[in-house]
Write a protein that holds these residues in place. Sequence first.
Motif: not given
Length: 104
Positions: A12-15, A80-88, A90-96
């Motif tokens: 997430a920081v990188e994105e 809350l944890e903000v993550d970034f998902y990038e796969g075949s 979908a792509r986007g920020f996710t919230f855990v």
Amino acid sequence: MTIEPVSLTEKAVEEVKNIMNNKSIPEGYGLRIGVKGGGGCGGHGFMLGFDKPQEGDLTYEVQGITVHIEKRQTMYLVGLEVDFYEGSDARGFTFVNPNSVTSE
């Protein structure tokens, strides 16, 4: 000691840094993390954006990224944890949110 209610994963920081460097985010803006929706059965949703600090914000820094949160929303964001998902698929920020209760 600074309170950091929301954490960001390395991805997430990188994105976020990538967006800030490549999308002409104005000087003085930081990452705003907030709550949208009114609760109820669906619970709260979360939002991300870039914004200037506002009166009533809690502002802190995560790995060089300035983060703004409305103080009145802090209770909904703690942990809350903000993550970034990038796969075949979908792509986007996710919230855990470890504090949300779900029934299966």
